[in-house]
Design a protein around this motif. Sequence first.
Motif, mmCIF file in Angstrom:
data_model
loop_
_atom_site.group_PDB
_atom_site.id
_atom_site.type_symbol
_atom_site.label_atom_id
_atom_site.label_comp_id
_atom_site.label_asym_id
_atom_site.label_seq_id
_atom_site.Cartn_x
_atom_site.Cartn_y
_atom_site.Cartn_z
ATOM 1 N N GLY A 28 4.735 18.587 55.519
ATOM 2 C CA GLY A 28 5.536 17.214 55.198
ATOM 3 C C GLY A 28 6.505 16.805 56.450
ATOM 4 N N LYS A 29 6.433 17.665 57.647
ATOM 5 C CA LYS A 29 7.036 17.626 58.700
ATOM 6 C C LYS A 29 8.508 17.386 58.494
ATOM 7 N N ARG A 30 9.223 18.280 57.899
ATOM 8 C CA ARG A 30 10.571 18.204 57.297
ATOM 9 C C ARG A 30 11.300 19.519 58.035
ATOM 10 N N ARG A 70 17.785 26.685 65.969
ATOM 11 C CA ARG A 70 17.848 25.939 67.187
ATOM 12 C C ARG A 70 16.187 25.508 67.423
ATOM 13 N N GLU A 71 15.343 26.414 66.925
ATOM 14 C CA GLU A 71 13.876 26.082 66.979
ATOM 15 C C GLU A 71 13.559 24.985 66.076
ATOM 16 N N HIS A 72 14.115 24.965 64.929
ATOM 17 C CA HIS A 72 13.746 23.717 63.825
ATOM 18 C C HIS A 72 14.380 22.741 64.343
ATOM 19 N N LEU A 73 15.814 22.543 64.903
ATOM 20 C CA LEU A 73 15.899 21.154 65.566
ATOM 21 C C LEU A 73 15.337 20.709 66.757
ATOM 22 N N ASP A 74 14.761 21.649 67.598
ATOM 23 C CA ASP A 74 13.616 21.072 68.479
ATOM 24 C C ASP A 74 12.460 20.418 67.912
ATOM 25 N N LYS A 75 12.237 20.714 66.653
ATOM 26 C CA LYS A 75 11.107 20.207 65.995
ATOM 27 C C LYS A 75 11.409 18.602 65.483
ATOM 28 N N ILE A 76 12.852 18.563 65.454
ATOM 29 C CA ILE A 76 13.331 17.134 65.111
ATOM 30 C C ILE A 76 13.477 16.362 66.267
ATOM 31 N N MET A 77 13.854 16.987 67.349
ATOM 32 C CA MET A 77 14.167 16.126 68.616
ATOM 33 C C MET A 77 12.872 16.002 69.215
ATOM 34 N N GLY A 80 9.161 14.949 66.261
ATOM 35 C CA GLY A 80 9.022 14.057 64.940
ATOM 36 C C GLY A 80 9.292 14.453 63.689
ATOM 37 N N TYR A 81 9.804 15.644 63.671
ATOM 38 C CA TYR A 81 10.176 16.089 62.217
ATOM 39 C C TYR A 81 11.308 15.434 61.763
ATOM 40 N N GLN A 82 11.487 15.237 60.252
ATOM 41 C CA GLN A 82 12.431 14.522 59.808
ATOM 42 C C GLN A 82 13.528 15.686 59.266
ATOM 43 N N LEU A 83 14.901 15.402 59.134
ATOM 44 C CA LEU A 83 15.961 16.008 58.787
ATOM 45 C C LEU A 83 16.262 15.691 57.264
ATOM 46 N N TYR A 84 16.376 16.862 56.700
ATOM 47 C CA TYR A 84 16.998 16.754 55.266
ATOM 48 C C TYR A 84 18.038 17.918 55.110
ATOM 49 N N ARG A 154 8.337 8.692 67.238
ATOM 50 C CA ARG A 154 8.351 8.829 65.786
ATOM 51 C C ARG A 154 9.735 8.832 65.085
ATOM 52 N N ASN A 155 10.622 8.443 65.548
ATOM 53 C CA ASN A 155 11.946 8.359 65.024
ATOM 54 C C ASN A 155 11.894 7.319 64.046
#
Length: 246
Positions: A28-30, A70-77, A80-84, A154-155
């Motif tokens: 789900g790219k989250r 930090r690795e997960h935050l890079d996925k967002i930055m 294009g992953y979404q933050l929940y 992707r934002n």
Amino acid sequence: MSRTDFIMSQGATCRNWTWSWSFIDDIGKRVIFGAWEDLVSEDGTRALILSNEWKENEEGEIKLGYVQAREHLDKIMLEGYQLYTFSQKRSKVSDEKKKAKIKSFVPDLQLKYLVHEDGCWYATNEEEYDYTPEVKEEHYEGDKKVRLSTYYERNSKARKECLEHYGYSCKACGFNFEDIYGEIGKNFIHVHHVNPVATIGKRYKIDPIKHLIPLCANCHAMIHIGSDVLTVDELKKKLRKQKNKR
């Protein structure tokens, strides 16, 4: 329901259920963070989800939860992953270097937007988000520049405003997925970031109307072929030239 069961029910996982602060759903790219209730701003608009002050434990060792976060935050930055986030309470601790214990949590995910300021990462509401992420300097080197540009493409908020203005037809060739494929093509289109990535500064502020434009998958691919990214006008000229040859 335990926190682990809740996260797993959302299709997310982590490296270790004991020390993880963040979780990831690659399908789900989250990216999912628990947001401590006592670290939410007074007006309730944003919550601190990660800080450099949480990096080391009492022995001065780097916390594995911090590294993973930090690795997960890079996925967002950058991908294009979404933050929940979901709300959680913790037992009081006198030292940030000590492990926080979860007292309770609310099994409800909320879509948030990432803000990075002075070594702290916040989850904020859409209304407060202004497209100005602070990115590590090394993300401007080599192919990571392209990944940063992809972040803007992707934002979800920037994309929404771009498409509300331009619509869902390709601005290079005019292709519209719904016209050709019917219902399954409705509201499908790529969004292209028009500014050269070399011009993106550490606190770059994007304008969804000036800096983003809808392109079909083919035109988007053609623009990025080669070492130099074409402008939309340059691609349109190539299309006209090719058409005149027929």
